[in-house]
Write a protein that holds these residues in place. Structure first.
Motif, PDB file in Angstrom:
ATOM      1  N   GLU A 175      37.731 -30.561 -18.638  1.00 10.87           N
ATOM      2  CA  GLU A 175      38.860 -31.071 -17.936  1.00 10.87           C
ATOM      3  C   GLU A 175      39.587 -29.603 -17.067  1.00 10.87           C
ATOM      4  O   GLU A 175      39.990 -29.793 -16.032  1.00 10.87           O
ATOM      5  CB  GLU A 175      40.089 -31.569 -18.724  1.00 10.87           C
ATOM      6  CG  GLU A 175      39.770 -32.621 -19.319  1.00 10.87           C
ATOM      7  CD  GLU A 175      40.578 -33.262 -20.457  1.00 10.87           C
ATOM      8  OE1 GLU A 175      40.796 -34.674 -20.821  1.00 10.87           O
ATOM      9  OE2 GLU A 175      41.190 -32.553 -21.198  1.00 10.87           O
ATOM     10  N   ILE A 176      39.612 -28.508 -17.731  1.00  9.37           N
ATOM     11  CA  ILE A 176      40.100 -27.408 -17.221  1.00  9.37           C
ATOM     12  C   ILE A 176      39.144 -26.967 -16.021  1.00  9.37           C
ATOM     13  O   ILE A 176      39.701 -26.652 -14.890  1.00  9.37           O
ATOM     14  CB  ILE A 176      40.188 -26.077 -18.119  1.00  9.37           C
ATOM     15  CG1 ILE A 176      41.324 -26.517 -19.092  1.00  9.37           C
ATOM     16  CG2 ILE A 176      40.427 -24.734 -17.418  1.00  9.37           C
ATOM     17  CD1 ILE A 176      41.122 -25.492 -20.242  1.00  9.37           C
ATOM     18  N   ILE A 177      37.674 -27.033 -16.003  1.00 12.09           N
ATOM     19  CA  ILE A 177      37.032 -26.762 -15.088  1.00 12.09           C
ATOM     20  C   ILE A 177      37.053 -27.715 -13.795  1.00 12.09           C
ATOM     21  O   ILE A 177      37.170 -27.311 -12.761  1.00 12.09           O
ATOM     22  CB  ILE A 177      35.609 -26.709 -15.300  1.00 12.09           C
ATOM     23  CG1 ILE A 177      35.577 -25.615 -16.779  1.00 12.09           C
ATOM     24  CG2 ILE A 177      34.403 -26.639 -14.296  1.00 12.09           C
ATOM     25  CD1 ILE A 177      33.866 -25.709 -17.231  1.00 12.09           C
ATOM     26  N   ALA A 178      37.234 -28.990 -14.004  1.00 13.45           N
ATOM     27  CA  ALA A 178      37.333 -30.213 -13.267  1.00 13.45           C
ATOM     28  C   ALA A 178      38.842 -29.993 -12.407  1.00 13.45           C
ATOM     29  O   ALA A 178      38.828 -30.536 -11.321  1.00 13.45           O
ATOM     30  CB  ALA A 178      37.284 -31.572 -13.835  1.00 13.45           C
ATOM     31  N   SER A 179      39.688 -29.393 -12.962  1.00 13.67           N
ATOM     32  CA  SER A 179      40.948 -29.524 -12.218  1.00 13.67           C
ATOM     33  C   SER A 179      41.384 -27.807 -11.851  1.00 13.67           C
ATOM     34  O   SER A 179      42.448 -27.894 -11.241  1.00 13.67           O
ATOM     35  CB  SER A 179      42.248 -29.785 -13.288  1.00 13.67           C
ATOM     36  OG  SER A 179      42.212 -28.769 -14.503  1.00 13.67           O
TER      37      SER A 179
ATOM     38  N   VAL B 275      39.159 -12.449  -8.564  1.00 18.42           N
ATOM     39  CA  VAL B 275      39.771 -13.211  -7.770  1.00 18.42           C
ATOM     40  C   VAL B 275      40.779 -14.166  -8.531  1.00 18.42           C
ATOM     41  O   VAL B 275      41.550 -14.900  -7.991  1.00 18.42           O
ATOM     42  CB  VAL B 275      39.142 -14.209  -6.841  1.00 18.42           C
ATOM     43  CG1 VAL B 275      38.209 -13.417  -5.836  1.00 18.42           C
ATOM     44  CG2 VAL B 275      38.248 -14.979  -7.621  1.00 18.42           C
ATOM     45  N   GLY B 276      40.853 -13.787  -9.706  1.00 16.04           N
ATOM     46  CA  GLY B 276      41.730 -14.681 -10.859  1.00 16.04           C
ATOM     47  C   GLY B 276      41.204 -16.075 -10.695  1.00 16.04           C
ATOM     48  O   GLY B 276      42.169 -16.931 -10.813  1.00 16.04           O
ATOM     49  N   ALA B 277      39.921 -16.290 -10.887  1.00 23.46           N
ATOM     50  CA  ALA B 277      39.477 -17.824 -10.645  1.00 23.46           C
ATOM     51  C   ALA B 277      39.940 -18.556 -12.016  1.00 23.46           C
ATOM     52  O   ALA B 277      40.162 -17.978 -13.154  1.00 23.46           O
ATOM     53  CB  ALA B 277      37.880 -17.732 -10.301  1.00 23.46           C
ATOM     54  N   ASP B 278      40.101 -19.697 -12.086  1.00 23.24           N
ATOM     55  CA  ASP B 278      40.386 -20.651 -13.009  1.00 23.24           C
ATOM     56  C   ASP B 278      39.050 -21.230 -13.685  1.00 23.24           C
ATOM     57  O   ASP B 278      39.211 -21.643 -14.594  1.00 23.24           O
ATOM     58  CB  ASP B 278      41.278 -21.740 -12.607  1.00 23.24           C
ATOM     59  CG  ASP B 278      42.342 -21.333 -12.137  1.00 23.24           C
ATOM     60  OD1 ASP B 278      43.127 -20.456 -12.360  1.00 23.24           O
ATOM     61  OD2 ASP B 278      42.854 -21.662 -10.962  1.00 23.24           O
ATOM     62  N   ALA B 279      37.939 -20.892 -12.852  1.00 27.20           N
ATOM     63  CA  ALA B 279      36.501 -21.554 -13.650  1.00 27.20           C
ATOM     64  C   ALA B 279      35.594 -20.851 -12.723  1.00 27.20           C
ATOM     65  O   ALA B 279      35.631 -20.573 -11.672  1.00 27.20           O
ATOM     66  CB  ALA B 279      36.524 -23.126 -13.150  1.00 27.20           C
ATOM     67  N   LEU B 280      34.460 -20.790 -13.542  1.00 28.70           N
ATOM     68  CA  LEU B 280      33.069 -20.327 -12.831  1.00 28.70           C
ATOM     69  C   LEU B 280      32.146 -21.470 -13.178  1.00 28.70           C
ATOM     70  O   LEU B 280      31.794 -21.901 -14.245  1.00 28.70           O
ATOM     71  CB  LEU B 280      32.696 -19.251 -13.477  1.00 28.70           C
ATOM     72  CG  LEU B 280      31.117 -18.478 -13.176  1.00 28.70           C
ATOM     73  CD1 LEU B 280      31.113 -18.121 -11.970  1.00 28.70           C
ATOM     74  CD2 LEU B 280      30.989 -17.349 -14.174  1.00 28.70           C
ATOM     75  N   VAL B 281      31.232 -21.652 -12.204  1.00 27.46           N
ATOM     76  CA  VAL B 281      30.291 -22.699 -12.096  1.00 27.46           C
ATOM     77  C   VAL B 281      29.074 -21.958 -11.710  1.00 27.46           C
ATOM     78  O   VAL B 281      28.772 -21.449 -10.603  1.00 27.46           O
ATOM     79  CB  VAL B 281      30.580 -23.988 -11.140  1.00 27.46           C
ATOM     80  CG1 VAL B 281      29.322 -25.085 -11.216  1.00 27.46           C
ATOM     81  CG2 VAL B 281      31.560 -24.621 -11.439  1.00 27.46           C
ATOM     82  N   LEU B 282      27.985 -21.990 -12.620  1.00 31.88           N
ATOM     83  CA  LEU B 282      26.723 -21.492 -12.625  1.00 31.88           C
ATOM     84  C   LEU B 282      25.555 -22.318 -12.141  1.00 31.88           C
ATOM     85  O   LEU B 282      25.259 -23.305 -12.963  1.00 31.88           O
ATOM     86  CB  LEU B 282      26.335 -20.661 -13.482  1.00 31.88           C
ATOM     87  CG  LEU B 282      27.172 -19.509 -14.020  1.00 31.88           C
ATOM     88  CD1 LEU B 282      26.642 -18.694 -15.340  1.00 31.88           C
ATOM     89  CD2 LEU B 282      27.312 -18.199 -13.151  1.00 31.88           C
ATOM     90  N   LEU B 283      25.237 -22.414 -10.916  1.00 28.26           N
ATOM     91  CA  LEU B 283      24.057 -23.696 -10.657  1.00 28.26           C
ATOM     92  C   LEU B 283      22.723 -22.672 -10.336  1.00 28.26           C
ATOM     93  O   LEU B 283      22.650 -22.011  -9.745  1.00 28.26           O
ATOM     94  CB  LEU B 283      24.588 -24.212  -9.210  1.00 28.26           C
ATOM     95  CG  LEU B 283      25.859 -24.946  -9.090  1.00 28.26           C
ATOM     96  CD1 LEU B 283      26.289 -25.337  -7.852  1.00 28.26           C
ATOM     97  CD2 LEU B 283      25.772 -25.904 -10.187  1.00 28.26           C
ATOM     98  N   SER B 284      21.577 -23.572 -10.847  1.00 26.85           N
ATOM     99  CA  SER B 284      20.350 -22.883 -10.704  1.00 26.85           C
ATOM    100  C   SER B 284      19.281 -24.148 -10.882  1.00 26.85           C
ATOM    101  O   SER B 284      19.613 -25.045 -10.692  1.00 26.85           O
ATOM    102  CB  SER B 284      20.078 -21.783 -12.012  1.00 26.85           C
ATOM    103  OG  SER B 284      20.149 -22.374 -13.259  1.00 26.85           O
TER     104      SER B 284
END
Length: 372
Positions: A12-16, A173-182
């Motif tokens: 939920e945190i990543i999605a928002s 950058v103070g990001a709220d989420a990190l998405v790793l796509l491979s």
């Protein structure tokens, strides 16, 4: 790592998340035979654009520069020597940046290329400059495409892989989420190519990784599952939750779909300075501590005093970061040193009371010391 947030799940945190860093692996963008595959890049740009239109700021960390330069230069495999890697990167970076720019142009979205070396992140001045550039690009509604500057990076100043770079950028950058796509659809407890591997959907803490066997990268990349796990742990220190998913499922990954593996972050974000000391800065020297100093630093979180230092190594100056090691040589922490190496060599082993008044301050203050 531990579950994060005020009752909300990691997914939920990543999605928002308002601010997101998306890392895309070489294997998702390039092939040995054909170089850069725009047909695979376009859907990724569409998924990122959709997330931005939904209200998120997105920074892209894009691998693929070396891979994109392999075919045009007539190479048949990823080069191993530094000069050929840099030559391939110089060709590939141009192609990669143009491909991203052309793809986002379909949405009237401007792209900015940001090339970094580990040295740029390690040095506080350039660290802040990179941060300001990325922040300004986001404020102007542009997409920052970040990559390691392979054309100038040497073995001594490389990030090692773009998974680590992405985690450092997420903190930057103070990001709220990190998405790793491979090219993998999540974390498995063993190599899925060998059969009987189980997909792990959630990682709330280190105990969820017991028994997990992680491998290294493939033909086109320098990462692999081991580097992704390392990046997830690094991001956790920055208070950033991580989603590891397949690039083929980018749309679902960036829109809250139940895909991949979600890694929870620390409940409290490490301060920018302490994170920089622990993960980003290059150590310029090494201080060997006696057992008493190790207990004071590692267990009681006290400042390091000259009396506890048995040996000084390296050529460092006041304000540099140094490694702290115990009597057995094991790393126990890092910190910002308050003296030059030459000055400290004459102080080691002496109690503060035996030193001149101007040399009685701590060697490494507790506020500038990060245990590991």
């Amino acid at each position: 790592m531990s579950a994060c947030g005020d009752g909300a799940s990691t997914r939920e945190i990543i999605a928002s998340a308002r601010s997101v860093v998306v890392k895309i692996g070489s294997s998702a963008l390039t092939s040995l035979s054909g170089g850069l595959d725009v047909g695979r890049l376009d859907p990724l740009a569409e998924a990122i654009e959709a997330r931005m239109r939904a209200g998120s700021d997105v920074v892209v960390v894009s691998s693929g520069a070396v891979g994109a330069g392999i075919a045009p230069l007539g190479l048949t495999k990823r080069p191993r020597d530094l000069a050929t890697k840099q030559a391939a990167a110089s060709v590939g970076q141009l192609a990669l940046a143009n491909a991203w720019a052309n793809s986002f142009a379909r949405f009237d979205r401007v792209v900015g290329q940001v090339l970094l070396t580990a040295d740029d992140v390690a040095r506080r001045a350039t660290h802040r400059n990179a941060q300001r550039t990325l922040d300004r690009l986001r404020a102007l509604g542009a997409v920052a495409i970040v990559n390691e500057n392979d054309t100038v990076a040497t073995a001594e100043i490389r990030f090692g892989d773009n998974d680590r770079l992405a985690a450092l950028v997420a903190h930057l950058v103070g990001a709220d989420a990190l998405v790793l796509l491979s090219d993998v659809d999540g974390l498995y407890d063993s190599d899925p190519r060998k059969g009987n591997a189980q997909l792990i959907r959630e990682v709330a803490g280190p105990e969820d990784l017991d028994g997990v066997v992680a491998g290294s990268g493939g033909a086109l990349g320098t990462g692999g599952m081991a580097s992704k796990l390392s990046a997830a742990r690094l991001a956790a220190d920055a208070g950033v939750p991580v989603l590891l998913a397949s690039a083929a499922e980018a749309g679902a990954a960036l829109s809250g779909g139940y895909v991949g593996t979600a890694f929870g972050a620390r409940p409290h974000r490490m301060s920018a300075r302490r994170f920089w000391v622990r993960h980003a800065a290059d150590a310029q020297g090494r201080l060997h501590l006696d057992a008493g100093a190790v207990r004071a630093v590692a267990q009681r979180r006290r400042s390091l005093l000259a009396a506890g230092i048995t040996e000084v190594g390296g050529h460092f100056h006041d304000g540099d970061v140094v490694d702290l090691v115990g009597p057995d040589g094991a790393l126990i922490g890092r910190g910002v040193v308050a003296y030059d190496a030459i000055e400290l060599a004459t102080m080691r082993g002496h109690s503060s009371a035996d030193l001149p008044p101007d040399l009685q301050r701590p060697v490494v203050h507790a506020d500038d010391l990060v245990p590991v």
